[in-house]
Design an enzyme around this catalytic site. Structure first.
Site, PDB file in Angstrom:
ATOM      1  CD  GLU A  88       2.612  -8.550  -5.558  1.00 46.70           C
ATOM      2  OE1 GLU A  88       3.338  -9.346  -4.923  1.00 46.70           O
ATOM      3  OE2 GLU A  88       2.430  -7.375  -5.192  1.00 46.70           O
ATOM      4  CB  CYS A 134       5.072  -4.444   0.038  1.00 44.34           C
ATOM      5  SG  CYS A 134       5.801  -2.829  -0.249  1.00 44.34           S
ATOM      6  CE1 TYR A 135       1.130   0.717   5.660  1.00 46.69           C
ATOM      7  CE2 TYR A 135      -0.636  -0.877   5.309  1.00 46.69           C
ATOM      8  CZ  TYR A 135      -0.140   0.233   5.958  1.00 46.69           C
ATOM      9  OH  TYR A 135      -0.901   0.859   6.921  1.00 46.69           O
ATOM     10  CE  LYS A 188      -3.721  -4.075 -23.890  1.00 46.16           C
ATOM     11  NZ  LYS A 188      -4.480  -2.813 -23.841  1.00 46.16           N
ATOM     12  N   GLY A 219       0.829  -1.203   0.000  1.00 45.54           N
ATOM     13  CA  GLY A 219       0.000   0.000   0.000  1.00 45.54           C
ATOM     14  C   GLY A 219       0.858   1.245   0.000  1.00 45.54           C
ATOM     15  CG  HIS A 275       5.736  -6.016  -4.652  1.00 46.87           C
ATOM     16  ND1 HIS A 275       4.438  -5.770  -4.264  1.00 46.87           N
ATOM     17  CD2 HIS A 275       6.470  -4.984  -4.186  1.00 46.87           C
ATOM     18  CE1 HIS A 275       4.395  -4.633  -3.600  1.00 46.87           C
ATOM     19  NE2 HIS A 275       5.611  -4.134  -3.536  1.00 46.87           N
ATOM     20  CB  SER A 327     -10.105   2.990 -29.001  1.00 42.13           C
ATOM     21  OG  SER A 327      -9.507   1.765 -28.600  1.00 42.13           O
ATOM     22  N   GLY A 328     -10.302   0.832 -31.634  1.00 44.37           N
ATOM     23  CA  GLY A 328      -9.387   0.116 -32.518  1.00 44.37           C
ATOM     24  C   GLY A 328      -8.342  -0.642 -31.719  1.00 44.37           C
ATOM     25  N   GLY A 329      -8.319  -0.402 -30.408  1.00 40.09           N
ATOM     26  CA  GLY A 329      -7.356  -1.092 -29.542  1.00 40.09           C
ATOM     27  C   GLY A 329      -7.879  -2.462 -29.117  1.00 40.09           C
ATOM     28  CB  VAL A 330      -6.093  -5.284 -27.440  1.00 36.63           C
ATOM     29  CG1 VAL A 330      -6.427  -6.701 -27.032  1.00 36.63           C
ATOM     30  CG2 VAL A 330      -4.911  -5.254 -28.385  1.00 36.63           C
ATOM     31  CG  ASP A 331      -7.732  -3.082 -23.322  1.00 37.08           C
ATOM     32  OD1 ASP A 331      -7.157  -4.157 -23.533  1.00 37.08           O
ATOM     33  OD2 ASP A 331      -7.218  -2.124 -22.714  1.00 37.08           O
ATOM     34  CB  SER A 332     -12.484  -0.684 -27.042  1.00 43.00           C
ATOM     35  OG  SER A 332     -11.710  -0.450 -28.189  1.00 43.00           O
ATOM     36  CB  THR A 333     -11.272  -4.736 -30.593  1.00 43.00           C
ATOM     37  OG1 THR A 333     -10.781  -3.469 -30.996  1.00 43.00           O
ATOM     38  CG2 THR A 333     -11.763  -5.487 -31.803  1.00 43.00           C
TER      39      THR A 333
END
Ligand code: XMP
Length: 589
Positions: free
Chosen positions: A182, A92-93, A378, A65, A180, A234-240
């Site tokens: 992870e 960590c924290y 991602k 944190g 970390h 947007s043409g990007g991976v996520d929105s497509t």
């Protein structure tokens, strides 16, 4: 063995075996994700969750944190969790908090430790650390550290700058890691988590991370009900991928895709989206560029862009007579967008993503938004895209931020000269970074060598600086350049678009684009009266965008890029960002 679950609805399982307590860390959700990747269901809960509510879990992990345990109001946990008899791992924290509550001492760090480090783990025979002895690469992101361990604990790991990097109290099943496990940069991170989950907590596999699509589609149908979905792509991976999921879940006739040409896109992007089909293009260039005129502050840029997106959406919905209550908005938001916008209980605001501004928050509160990928990273989105059968050409595209070139075109309120110091040249233009889970906004240091190790040493040692760049080539000596007061103008955006197109073409032709995860190109108002701009190259490797490493580039390729960039009118210098994330972010704003 418990039956495997084939859905990915995080609400379907009331009894996670591992619970991650969220102390506000940027990587908190990633811990849960990594445990699930091991085949064990894990969920994130608020750090203060009462011990009684955690009694059913097989193990508890306290996340990192942004706070110090001594800060007023800093996240804490119910001390009762240490008496449940269930194993607890503090990261960590989380390690500091555990030590602090159990009577140890946390000391304020003078010098932080951000990025790669080497830990020496002792030979230990407890279930957590057995087999983990030896020197190994880890990822650190902290300033405070445990000074004195609580009674009954022993130290089993240390680095050059951190005397207490791993602690153990095996009889009480309490453990701590300052680093970390992870993140991928901790080479044996998965083994540390696996030891905790399987050997200490004795969890049984009950989770299959594959076959997510049917579960996500069901969530979309539940969320939409009878309503249709209006989707910005947007043409990007996520929105497509999100758009394809909605189309598959609801049928093409219930999903409308619109691409907004903000005037902040890269060269050729609008044509690329047109070729995707089934998406209408809305030209809003003037609207965005007018709203951004005169703006210099990064957060203000992000807010304006987000609000303009909402305005365009309202306009389209109105102009097409789409009755409000019959429509909801779809977005390709992914998990890092949420967490870096301060979207979880205690996370610090690093950047406000365009899909988390006030107008959107209102839609979220009204239950009028569907974000099928909001708990994913991602790499998971790409896997979902593969499951859907989307082409590799699309899935392999580098991420490109929603606010587009606006946040890669840096502005300044003041004229200011470059300052020579004993460590290099201070370039007085601020960029955003992330230090110890909190936002930083600070000037850049330029050095004269492509030296990543030196850059890391400098960002660790120097306060008031969050990035180090190498000076690649310039028309005049750096000491003669200056930062000039300027804001976002269509001309500057066009210059950046031209520089970005040069870099994209050369990295595509050479195959370099396949070697890096993302390659932002940034314009900074640094130069002379005749040539007032400079270009910064920012190739990075990453897995999920949450952490990233600046990567090397072949000398000949760099010279070729730099030569072509300096041939663009008005470009004075070319720089190469050597900063990892943290302490830099991938984008400069
Ligand atoms: P940072 O700069 O925070 O970026 O290290 C992490 C990843 O997120 C992308 N990014 C964005 N994506 N909307 C987006 O859709 C945004 O507002 C935004 N800001 C950053 C960035 O390109 C990188 O991949």
């Amino acid at each position: 063995m418990a039956p495997m679950r084939l859905f990915y609805n995080l609400n379907l399982n009331p009894n996670p075996q591992i619970i991650v307590l969220d102390a506000g860390g940027q990587y908190c959700h990633l811990i849960a994700r990594k445990v699930r990747d091991l085949g064990v269901y894990a969920e994130v809960r608020a750090s203060e969750t009462a011990a009684a509510e955690l009694a059913g879990a097989k193990g508890i992990i306290i996340s990192g944190g942004p706070s110090s345990v001594y800060d007023e109001g800093s996240p804490t946990v119910d001390p009762g969790i240490f008496g449940l008899g269930e194993p607890v791992l503090g990261i960590c924290y989380g390690q500091q908090l555990m030590a602090h509550i159990l009577g140890g001492k946390v000391t304020k760090g003078v010098k932080g430790e951000y990025g790669l480090a080497t830990v020496e783990v002792d030979v230990a025979d407890d279930a957590m650390f057995a087999g983990m002895a030896g020197r190994q690469q880890i990822w650190m992101n902290h300033r405070d550290a445990v000074g004195t361990v609580p009674e009954g604990f022993s130290v089993v790991g240390r680095t050059d700058s951190c005397a207490v990097a791993a602690i153990t109290a095996p009889e009480r099943k309490l453990f701590g890691l300052q680093f970390h496990p992870e993140v991928v940069q901790t080479t044996r991170g998965k083994e540390f988590l696996s030891n905790f989950v399987f050997r200490v907590c004795e969890c049984a596999p009950d989770w299959d991370p594959r076959h997510r699509v049917p579960g996500i589609e069901q969530e979309i149908r539940d969320c939409a009900g009878e309503r249709n979905v209006f989707f910005f792509v947007s043409g990007g991976v996520d929105s497509t991928v999100a758009f394809a999921l909605c189309t598959q879940a609801l049928g093409a006739e219930r999903v409308r895709g619109v691409y907004v040409d903000t005037g902040l896109m890269r060269e050729g992007e609008t044509d690329f989206v047109r070729r995707m089909g089934n998406v209408a293009v809305e030209d809003a260039q003037d609207q965005f560029l007018t709203a951004l005129a005169g703006v210099t502050d990064p957060e203000q840029k992000r807010h304006i862009i987000g609000e303009e997106f909402v305005r365009v959406q309202e306009r389209i919905v109105e102009s097409r007579h789409l009755m409000d209550e019959h429509w909801i908005l779809g977005q390709g938001t992914i998990y890092p967008d949420t967490i870096e916008s301060g979207g979880t209980a205690k996370a610090s605001l690093i950047k406000t993503h365009h899909n988390r501004v006030a107008g959107i928050q209102k839609l979220i509160a009204a239950g009028r938004i569907v974000e099928p990928l909001k708990s994913f990273y991602k790499d998971e989105v790409r896997e979902v895209g593969k499951e859907l059968g989307l082409p590799a050409e699309l899935l392999d595209r580098h991420p490109f931020p929603g606010p587009g070139l606006a946040i890669r075109c840096l502005c300044s309120e003041f004229d200011a000269p470059v300052r020579v110091t004993e460590d290099g040249w201070v370039i007085p233009v601020n960029s955003v970074g992330v230090l110890g889970d909190a936002r930083s906004y600070a000037p850049v240091l330029a050095i004269d060598a492509m030296d990543h190790a030196r850059a890391t040493e400098l960002t660790n040692r120097l306060t008031g600086m969050n990035r180090v760049v190498a000076a690649v080539e310039s028309r005049v000596p750096l000491a003669e350049m200056q930062i000039r007061a300027c804001s976002l103008t269509p001309e500057r955006i066009a210059k950046l678009r031209q520089a970005d197109a040069v870099v994209r073409r050369i990295s595509h032709e050479s195959g370099y684009d396949h070697q890096v995860w993302q390659f932002p190109v940034i314009l900074i108002p640094l130069g002379t009266a005749e040539a007032p701009e400079s270009v910064v190259l920012r190739p990075v490797s990453s897995v999920d965008g949450m952490t990233a490493q600046s990567v090397k580039m072949d000398e000949a390729l760099l010279r070729k890029m730099s030569g072509e960039l300096l041939a663009i009118g008005g470009v004075c210098g070319v720089f190469y960002d050597l900063t990892h994330k943290p302490p830099g972010t991938i984008e400069w704003e």
